[in-house]
Design a protein around this motif. Structure first.
Motif, PDB file in Angstrom:
ATOM      1  N   UNK A 156       0.954  -1.022  -0.120  1.00  0.00           N
ATOM      2  CA  UNK A 156      -0.033  -0.084  -0.024  1.00  0.00           C
ATOM      3  C   UNK A 156       0.933   1.237  -0.039  1.00  0.00           C
ATOM      4  N   UNK A 157       0.512   2.087  -0.871  1.00  0.00           N
ATOM      5  CA  UNK A 157       1.554   3.203  -1.215  1.00  0.00           C
ATOM      6  C   UNK A 157       0.520   4.365  -0.669  1.00  0.00           C
ATOM      7  N   UNK A 158       0.613   5.112   0.347  1.00  0.00           N
ATOM      8  CA  UNK A 158      -0.440   6.030   0.971  1.00  0.00           C
ATOM      9  C   UNK A 158      -0.233   7.525   0.452  1.00  0.00           C
ATOM     10  N   UNK A 159       0.864   8.028  -0.215  1.00  0.00           N
ATOM     11  CA  UNK A 159       1.204   9.454  -0.521  1.00  0.00           C
ATOM     12  C   UNK A 159       2.390   9.177  -1.753  1.00  0.00           C
ATOM     13  N   UNK A 160       2.654  10.520  -2.145  1.00  0.00           N
ATOM     14  CA  UNK A 160       3.639  10.484  -3.339  1.00  0.00           C
ATOM     15  C   UNK A 160       4.825  10.166  -2.581  1.00  0.00           C
ATOM     16  N   UNK A 161       5.201  10.700  -1.371  1.00  0.00           N
ATOM     17  CA  UNK A 161       6.673  10.514  -0.826  1.00  0.00           C
ATOM     18  C   UNK A 161       6.734   8.885  -0.883  1.00  0.00           C
ATOM     19  N   UNK A 162       5.731   8.209  -0.488  1.00  0.00           N
ATOM     20  CA  UNK A 162       6.192   6.839  -0.564  1.00  0.00           C
ATOM     21  C   UNK A 162       6.164   6.104  -1.842  1.00  0.00           C
ATOM     22  N   UNK A 163       5.546   6.792  -2.809  1.00  0.00           N
ATOM     23  CA  UNK A 163       5.970   6.365  -4.222  1.00  0.00           C
ATOM     24  C   UNK A 163       7.194   6.423  -4.849  1.00  0.00           C
ATOM     25  N   UNK A 164       7.770   7.649  -4.398  1.00  0.00           N
ATOM     26  CA  UNK A 164       9.184   7.975  -4.684  1.00  0.00           C
ATOM     27  C   UNK A 164       9.903   6.768  -4.059  1.00  0.00           C
ATOM     28  N   UNK A 165       9.923   6.617  -2.905  1.00  0.00           N
ATOM     29  CA  UNK A 165      10.832   5.348  -2.228  1.00  0.00           C
ATOM     30  C   UNK A 165      10.515   4.163  -2.990  1.00  0.00           C
ATOM     31  N   UNK A 166       9.207   3.767  -3.240  1.00  0.00           N
ATOM     32  CA  UNK A 166       8.807   2.382  -4.125  1.00  0.00           C
ATOM     33  C   UNK A 166       9.604   2.547  -5.194  1.00  0.00           C
ATOM     34  N   UNK A 167       9.457   3.632  -6.170  1.00  0.00           N
ATOM     35  CA  UNK A 167       9.989   3.612  -7.390  1.00  0.00           C
ATOM     36  C   UNK A 167      11.616   3.617  -7.314  1.00  0.00           C
ATOM     37  N   UNK A 168      12.243   4.284  -6.289  1.00  0.00           N
ATOM     38  CA  UNK A 168      13.993   4.175  -6.388  1.00  0.00           C
ATOM     39  C   UNK A 168      14.019   2.924  -5.686  1.00  0.00           C
ATOM     40  N   UNK A 169      13.814   2.506  -4.677  1.00  0.00           N
ATOM     41  CA  UNK A 169      14.327   1.381  -3.730  1.00  0.00           C
ATOM     42  C   UNK A 169      13.707  -0.136  -3.908  1.00  0.00           C
ATOM     43  N   UNK A 170      12.458  -0.271  -4.518  1.00  0.00           N
ATOM     44  CA  UNK A 170      12.049  -1.442  -4.579  1.00  0.00           C
ATOM     45  C   UNK A 170      11.918  -1.834  -6.307  1.00  0.00           C
TER      46      UNK A 170
END
Length: 406
Positions: A258-272
């Motif tokens: 679950x990605x709750x906000x755009x900050x988390x999306x940036x981490x998901x895109x870069x690190x996962x």
């Protein structure tokens, strides 16, 4: 200076020690409510029909020959097999209720009133008694006498309409209407006992399965009433958040994230996903864009997770601070490391021998909880209870011969 080790604090009594509950109950809603009371220390006397008892005893034989519903909802109780159609049985119950603190019933609509066991009648007779009526749809209105089984109430309350996939509505996999009513009955009893402590009077408590589940439907209800549309069925996805779904991994296990906000999306895109360029891509950079492009968003996430084992996927997600979980089955729940690590399992006695059971979810101070009570056989405590009411062995034998008790 005394360097001797500190003595452990004495165990504290459970909050409902000394409270006696009499329950004329069946199926799930009332039994699950009174089990919560038993878990907090109340003495619960379960009154059952002599000819088979609570019909939930016959739902299945999955728990080593016992019914799984019954084992779940009835530990820690005493069973009295009593024919309430016989005036002698009614008199015995009246004696029990006269000394009780709480009475709970979930008989078919109108049956309790015919027996004088409705909350209003009992509370008028016993002002300190807390008496609970649990019904399907409440004591009045056009649905008062409508049969109310859990699945039917889930449908009437709209839960099924928001559960499932876009193509197929489904009911919840647990008896949600029963559980909702049970927990409101449980909390209603606690509130009424608290009030009795200051006023000296108990009083009636009324709970319906429909009202309880309608309250649980608050989010979709307000979405429809004030937003003009009901939330759509999305399976395990979220109607207004993306990515928020289950994705297959290389070993076949589904991993949810679950990605709750755009900050988390940036981490998901870069690190996962190892695709940092997606962080600010106009097609993915905001939640609004991701939900509009849900299929593309899910495809990007699915492609990465499909190449990882479930352990690898969960590790990578947790390292990035992304909320995630495995889609477990019931066997995985039974063996879950979190339950084992926190010592949540105990054994309770039953007619089929010891059975594993989870500790109550409510944690209270005082160290190790007391031993949880067992699952009663039908009528297991009949003789002891009648003896406590002053009946002799000969009188009990006569009652048993006549089928008044079992």
């Amino acid at each position: 200076m005394d360097n001797s080790p500190a003595r452990p604090a004495p165990p504290q009594p459970l909050p409902l020690d000394g409270v006696t509950v009499v329950a004329v109950e069946q199926a799930v809603s009332a039994p699950f409510a009174t089990r919560q009371l038993a878990d907090l220390g109340a003495r619960v006397i379960k009154v059952e029909r002599p000819d088979g008892g609570d019909f939930a005893r016959g739902y299945d034989t999955a728990a080593r020959g016992l019914a799984s519903h019954f084992v779940w909802a009835n530990r820690g109780k005493e069973s009295l097999a009593l024919d309430l159609k016989d005036p002698r049985g009614q008199r015995l119950l009246a004696e029990l209720v006269a000394d009780a603190d709480v009475f709970v019933q979930n008989l078919a609509q109108g049956a309790a009133a015919r027996l004088g066991l409705d909350a209003a009648t009992l509370c008028a007779r016993h002002p300190r008694l807390v008496a609970v009526d649990i019904s399907g749809y409440g004591p009045d209105g056009p649905y008062t006498h409508k049969r109310a089984y859990d699945m039917l109430v889930q449908c009437e309350a709209g839960l099924v309409s928001v559960t499932g996939t876009p193509e197929q509505p489904v009911k919840a996999g647990v008896p949600a209407a029963d559980i909702a009513a049970a927990m409101y009955a449980f909390s209603g009893v606690l509130a009424a006992l608290l009030r009795r402590g200051s006023t000296g009077r108990g009083g009636p408590v009324e709970v319906s399965m429909f009202d309880a589940l309608a309250e649980w439907m608050g989010h979709p209800l307000h979405h429809e009433m004030h937003g003009g549309t009901a939330p759509v069925r999305t399976g395990m996805a979220h109607a207004v958040i993306a990515p928020y779904d289950a994705y297959p991994t290389a070993d076949g296990t589904l991993v949810l994230l679950s990605v709750q906000n755009d900050r988390e999306w940036r981490r998901l895109a870069a690190q996962v996903l190892h695709r940092p360029e997606l962080a600010d891509d106009p097609a993915y950079g905001t939640n609004l864009a991701r939900t509009r492009n849900r299929e593309r968003t899910d495809a990007v996430v699915a492609e990465t997770l499909a190449a990882l084992s479930a352990d690898e996927a969960v590790h990578r997600l947790e390292e990035a601070g992304i909320a995630c979980a495995r889609l477990n089955g019931i066997a995985e729940l039974a063996g879950h490391p979190q339950l084992a690590a926190r010592g949540r399992w105990r054994e309770v006695a039953s007619p089929a021998g010891p059975l594993r059971a989870l500790l109550p979810p409510i944690g209270l101070p005082g160290g190790e909880p007391p031993l949880m009570g067992g699952v009663p056989a039908l009528g297991e405590h009949t003789d002891a209870l009648l003896g406590a009411l002053g009946r002799t062995g000969a009188e009990i034998s006569a009652l048993r011969r006549d089928g008044v008790v079992g």
